[in-house]
Motif scaffolding. Structure first.
Motif, PDB file in Angstrom:
ATOM      1  N   LEU A   1      22.881  37.784 -18.595  1.00 40.35           N
ATOM      2  CA  LEU A   1      23.704  37.818 -19.799  1.00 40.35           C
ATOM      3  C   LEU A   1      23.990  36.275 -19.801  1.00 40.35           C
ATOM      4  N   VAL A   2      24.184  35.707 -21.251  1.00 41.55           N
ATOM      5  CA  VAL A   2      24.550  34.564 -21.502  1.00 41.55           C
ATOM      6  C   VAL A   2      25.592  34.584 -22.641  1.00 41.55           C
ATOM      7  N   PRO A   3      26.877  34.242 -22.432  1.00 39.67           N
ATOM      8  CA  PRO A   3      27.840  34.292 -23.739  1.00 39.67           C
ATOM      9  C   PRO A   3      27.810  33.328 -24.561  1.00 39.67           C
ATOM     10  N   ASN A   4      28.169  33.810 -25.840  1.00 42.01           N
ATOM     11  CA  ASN A   4      28.303  32.944 -26.881  1.00 42.01           C
ATOM     12  C   ASN A   4      29.759  32.381 -26.773  1.00 42.01           C
ATOM     13  N   GLN A   5      29.677  31.061 -26.918  1.00 45.01           N
ATOM     14  CA  GLN A   5      30.995  30.190 -26.585  1.00 45.01           C
ATOM     15  C   GLN A   5      31.415  29.363 -27.915  1.00 45.01           C
ATOM     16  N   ASP A   6      30.538  29.132 -28.726  1.00 46.67           N
ATOM     17  CA  ASP A   6      30.751  28.071 -29.784  1.00 46.67           C
ATOM     18  C   ASP A   6      30.586  28.740 -31.033  1.00 46.67           C
ATOM     19  N   GLN A   7      31.064  30.165 -31.405  1.00 46.37           N
ATOM     20  CA  GLN A   7      30.837  30.939 -32.435  1.00 46.37           C
ATOM     21  C   GLN A   7      31.654  30.420 -33.723  1.00 46.37           C
ATOM     22  N   ARG A   8      31.338  30.450 -34.903  1.00 45.90           N
ATOM     23  CA  ARG A   8      32.181  30.114 -36.042  1.00 45.90           C
ATOM     24  C   ARG A   8      31.779  30.849 -37.243  1.00 45.90           C
ATOM     25  N   PRO A   9      32.180  32.107 -37.180  1.00 48.99           N
ATOM     26  CA  PRO A   9      31.740  33.068 -38.331  1.00 48.99           C
ATOM     27  C   PRO A   9      32.352  32.914 -39.714  1.00 48.99           C
ATOM     28  N   HIS A  10      33.363  31.940 -39.490  1.00 47.90           N
ATOM     29  CA  HIS A  10      33.859  31.625 -40.879  1.00 47.90           C
ATOM     30  C   HIS A  10      33.117  30.443 -41.634  1.00 47.90           C
ATOM     31  N   ASP A  11      32.216  30.145 -40.979  1.00 48.82           N
ATOM     32  CA  ASP A  11      31.206  29.199 -41.468  1.00 48.82           C
ATOM     33  C   ASP A  11      30.250  29.895 -42.452  1.00 48.82           C
ATOM     34  N   TYR A  12      30.303  31.346 -42.535  1.00 49.90           N
ATOM     35  CA  TYR A  12      29.308  31.948 -43.339  1.00 49.90           C
ATOM     36  C   TYR A  12      30.049  32.968 -44.419  1.00 49.90           C
ATOM     37  N   SER A  13      31.445  32.577 -44.774  1.00 50.19           N
ATOM     38  CA  SER A  13      31.938  33.505 -45.811  1.00 50.19           C
ATOM     39  C   SER A  13      31.320  33.516 -47.106  1.00 50.19           C
ATOM     40  N   GLU A  14      30.512  32.361 -47.426  1.00 51.31           N
ATOM     41  CA  GLU A  14      29.567  32.663 -48.549  1.00 51.31           C
ATOM     42  C   GLU A  14      28.523  33.521 -48.482  1.00 51.31           C
TER      43      GLU A  14
ATOM     44  N   GLY B   1      21.991  41.369 -28.685  1.00 48.63           N
ATOM     45  CA  GLY B   1      22.983  40.547 -29.084  1.00 48.63           C
ATOM     46  C   GLY B   1      22.600  39.862 -30.395  1.00 48.63           C
ATOM     47  N   GLU B   2      23.842  39.320 -31.352  1.00 47.69           N
ATOM     48  CA  GLU B   2      23.925  38.893 -32.308  1.00 47.69           C
ATOM     49  C   GLU B   2      24.217  37.438 -32.324  1.00 47.69           C
ATOM     50  N   SER B   3      23.828  36.616 -33.160  1.00 47.51           N
ATOM     51  CA  SER B   3      24.191  35.058 -32.948  1.00 47.51           C
ATOM     52  C   SER B   3      25.735  34.731 -32.884  1.00 47.51           C
ATOM     53  N   HIS B   4      26.766  35.583 -33.528  1.00 45.93           N
ATOM     54  CA  HIS B   4      27.945  35.104 -33.461  1.00 45.93           C
ATOM     55  C   HIS B   4      28.773  36.397 -32.647  1.00 45.93           C
ATOM     56  N   GLY B   5      27.958  37.142 -31.930  1.00 42.51           N
ATOM     57  CA  GLY B   5      28.807  38.177 -31.057  1.00 42.51           C
ATOM     58  C   GLY B   5      29.275  37.599 -29.672  1.00 42.51           C
ATOM     59  N   LYS B   6      29.693  38.517 -28.889  1.00 41.13           N
ATOM     60  CA  LYS B   6      30.217  37.918 -27.598  1.00 41.13           C
ATOM     61  C   LYS B   6      29.215  37.470 -26.805  1.00 41.13           C
ATOM     62  N   SER B   7      28.082  37.984 -26.505  1.00 38.41           N
ATOM     63  CA  SER B   7      27.040  37.442 -25.769  1.00 38.41           C
ATOM     64  C   SER B   7      25.534  37.898 -26.094  1.00 38.41           C
ATOM     65  N   VAL B   8      24.556  37.361 -25.759  1.00 41.85           N
ATOM     66  CA  VAL B   8      23.245  37.672 -25.903  1.00 41.85           C
ATOM     67  C   VAL B   8      22.695  37.760 -24.374  1.00 41.85           C
ATOM     68  N   GLY B   9      21.402  38.389 -24.451  1.00 34.30           N
ATOM     69  CA  GLY B   9      20.806  38.470 -23.253  1.00 34.30           C
ATOM     70  C   GLY B   9      19.602  39.428 -23.311  1.00 34.30           C
ATOM     71  N   CYS B  10      19.318  40.102 -22.036  1.00 38.68           N
ATOM     72  CA  CYS B  10      18.139  41.015 -21.745  1.00 38.68           C
ATOM     73  C   CYS B  10      18.247  41.732 -20.786  1.00 38.68           C
ATOM     74  N   ILE B  11      17.259  42.959 -20.625  1.00 34.21           N
ATOM     75  CA  ILE B  11      17.049  43.641 -19.532  1.00 34.21           C
ATOM     76  C   ILE B  11      15.277  43.449 -19.285  1.00 34.21           C
ATOM     77  N   VAL B  12      15.187  43.215 -17.944  1.00 34.79           N
ATOM     78  CA  VAL B  12      13.759  43.028 -17.783  1.00 34.79           C
ATOM     79  C   VAL B  12      13.516  44.241 -16.963  1.00 34.79           C
ATOM     80  N   ASP B  13      12.388  44.966 -17.285  1.00 33.59           N
ATOM     81  CA  ASP B  13      12.103  46.293 -16.382  1.00 33.59           C
ATOM     82  C   ASP B  13      10.689  45.876 -15.794  1.00 33.59           C
ATOM     83  N   ASN B  14      10.727  46.553 -14.501  1.00 37.38           N
ATOM     84  CA  ASN B  14       9.290  46.426 -13.747  1.00 37.38           C
ATOM     85  C   ASN B  14       9.085  45.270 -13.270  1.00 37.38           C
TER      86      ASN B  14
END
Length: 404
Positions: A82-95, A14-27
């Motif tokens: 899975l943890v959803p990203n709910q408060d993304q603001r990609p427009h804050d990074y246009s610079e 997952g990325e900071s402003h994508g739909k979600s972040v999370g992980c897979i735990v094996d073993n």
């Protein structure tokens, strides 16, 4: 790489402003009681927006277990979180379309991959650590139930405001009372204040320093100290996978980290050998232990049964709202004033991340050592061993008897 561990393996995504972040735990061992609430506590300690000392990004960071459990029990199969990203603001990074942010990973990611996430830090963002914290909570629950392991981290310095044990000029590595403090400190004490420093007087000074730099649209760094108690003996591998090397690997993989020391660390370099050595003594339980613990619970890269403690240094967050003279991707001089929301100091929120990475290291080391002991327990006894080797054989025989 996005995977950590040898047997207990964790892959984050997952990325900071994508739909979600999370992980897979094996073993993860089967039969471990596990529900979302077991994981949520640490995620809530890590989440943004906890106080005026952190980024105002409003994320609840609610976790969902996607796989690997049934009726609240682990199955031994991969656990998806899975943890959803709910408060993304990609427009804050246009610079950042024009400017690589100073001391951030915009330029290095672009050079490595030829492409990068257009908003936020992508995988270099601290938001990636959500998967680590979620996985660490699982590891920590197993370690607590199986071995009584306790892991507590706390903020030990912010800028040049530090707890007394860091600033001591004592001829020993640590002042009197430090060991008792490490034995007794709890997360409840740490969390009484949003700074997460258990010294009330120092904590208030830290808070003022953070708010000062926040008002100046700047940022500040600090350190997190961590203690791991009730660690099983014999964890860690010779040479390249020494336990302190694995801990250093884990801690320095956390975003914004710049330093790691275990035990007496750099202070130990100022001592003489007779001051620094940890004499062996017979403990109340009849097992050998050390009178002092300058080694930080690890000798020869292997745990000796004492508390493990270490300190991690975090730099000032790279993203600040203050105008900075820098250059565009084309090399033209310019001024960048970032608009993205950021922490003026990351160390209060880094506390559960440090604890979680410590849990992942210990969990993996436990499973490696248990696999070795299990294999050895199936072998017949070896006769006529010298006394120094008897302990290992006795341990093998005891395990064999318990298994039968």
């Amino acid at each position: 790489m996005s995977t950590f561990g040898t047997i207990f393996r964790v892959t984050t995504y997952g990325e900071s402003h994508g739909k979600s972040v999370g992980c897979i735990v094996d073993n993860c061992p089967p039969g471990l009681p596990l529900v979302e609430a077991d994981i949520q506590t640490q995620l809530s300690r890590r989440r943004p927006g906890q106080s005026d000392l952190t980024t105002p990004r409003d994320e609840k960071d609610l976790v969902t277990i996607q796989s690997g459990t049934e009726f609240g029990i682990t199955l031994g199969t991969p656990i998806g979180l899975l943890v959803p990203n709910q408060d993304q603001r990609p427009h804050d990074y246009s610079e950042t379309d024009l400017y690589p942010r100073p001391s951030h990973a915009d330029w290095t990611y672009l050079q490595k991959y030829g492409v990068k996430a257009s908003s936020g830090g992508g995988r270099s963002s601290a938001r990636e650590t959500i998967g680590r914290v979620a996985a660490g909570a699982i590891a920590e629950k197993y370690l607590k139930l199986a071995h009584g392991v306790e892991i507590v981290a706390f903020v030990s310095s912010v800028s040049n405001v530090a707890m007394p044990f860091i600033q001591t000029e004592d001829e020993n590595a640590f002042p009197e009372g430090f060991w008792e403090f490490l034995n007794a400190i709890t997360r409840e004490e740490v969390d009484k204040d949003p700074v997460r420093c258990p010294d009330n007087e120092i904590s208030e000074k830290m808070r003022k320093r953070i708010l000062e730099v926040k008002a100046a649209k700047d940022s500040v760094g600090g350190t997190v100290t961590c203690v791991i108690r009730n660690v099983p003996l014999g964890l860690g591998e010779p040479c390249f996978d020494k336990l302190e090397a694995k801990l250093a690997h884990a801690m320095l993989s956390i975003p914004a980290t710049k330093g790691f020391e275990v035990g007496s660390g750099f202070k130990g370099t100022t001592l003489f050998g007779h001051q620094h050595n940890d004499p062996w003594v017979k403990k109340e339980n009849g097992i050998l232990g050390t009178k002092t613990n300058n080694s930080g619970g690890i000798q020869g890269g292997i745990t000796n049964g004492e508390n493990i403690y270490f300190r991690v240094a975090f730099k000032p967050p790279a993203t600040i709202s203050q105008a900075q003279q820098t250059a565009t991707y084309d090399g033209e001089d310019g001024t960048l004033a970032a608009r993205g929301r950021h922490d003026p100091c990351v160390v209060p929120r880094a506390v559960p991340i440090v604890e979680s990475m410590a849990a992942l290291v210990i969990m993996d080391a436990v499973m490696i050592q248990q696999s070795r002991q299990s294999a050895a327990s199936l072998l017949p006894p070896i006769p006529n061993l010298p006394p120094a080797m008897v302990g290992a054989v006795q341990s093998r025989e005891q395990k064999k008897i318990r298994t039968e």
